[in-house]
Design an enzyme around this catalytic site. Structure first.
Site: not given
Ligand code: 5GP
Ligand code: ZN
Length: 113
Positions: A4, A7, A30, A46, A98, A100, A102
């Site tokens: 993950c 994680c 992000d 998690h 996981h 999160h 924004h």
């Molecule tokens: P989701 O699309 O699941 O709502 O959001 C995942 C977010 O994680 C995305 O906005 C993406 O840019 C961010 N993200 C993906 N991989 C990484 C990473 O390795 N480091 C950081 N800081 N953000 C990441």
């Molecule tokens: Zn996780």
């Protein structure tokens, strides 16, 4: 949880630009910001998504929102406004399984779906 991404970030196995941390939550920038302020707030524990929360998660959720309010103030968007978004599942656009949140602000946001 193994394999993950968040994680691994929580564990420090993958680096991140941390902006806040305590015993239960971590907040970091992000990697692909959608606005001048784009912070991810994650529980250290998690949890797959908002869909797997339980009533026992209530204190954690309150704490995540408290963290968001504090960060909004710190990053100067508390007065101008911002969004807190959590995507759930495939059609919801959740790419990391996981939980999160924004925290996005610093410009006028449009509603895109
Ligand atoms: P989701 O699309 O699941 O709502 O959001 C995942 C977010 O994680 C995305 O906005 C993406 O840019 C961010 N993200 C993906 N991989 C990484 C990473 O390795 N480091 C950081 N800081 N953000 C990441
Ligand atoms: Zn996780």
């Amino acid at each position: 949880m193994e394999n993950c991404l968040f994680c691994k970030i929580v564990a420090g196995d993958i680096p991140s630009n941390k902006v806040y941390e305590d015993e239960s939550v971590l907040a970091f920038l992000d990697i692909a910001p959608q606005a001048p302020v784009h912070i991810l707030i994650v529980p250290k524990q998690h949890i797959e998504s908002a869909q797997t929360l339980t009533p026992q998660s209530d204190p954690l959720l309150c704490h995540i929102f408290e963290t968001a309010r504090n960060l909004a103030k710190e990053y100067g968007i508390d007065q101008t406004g911002y969004r807190i978004i959590t995507n759930v599942g495939q059609q919801g656009g959740q790419s990391v399984k996981h939980l999160h949140f924004h925290l996005i602000g610093g410009r006028t946001l449009k509603w895109e779906n």
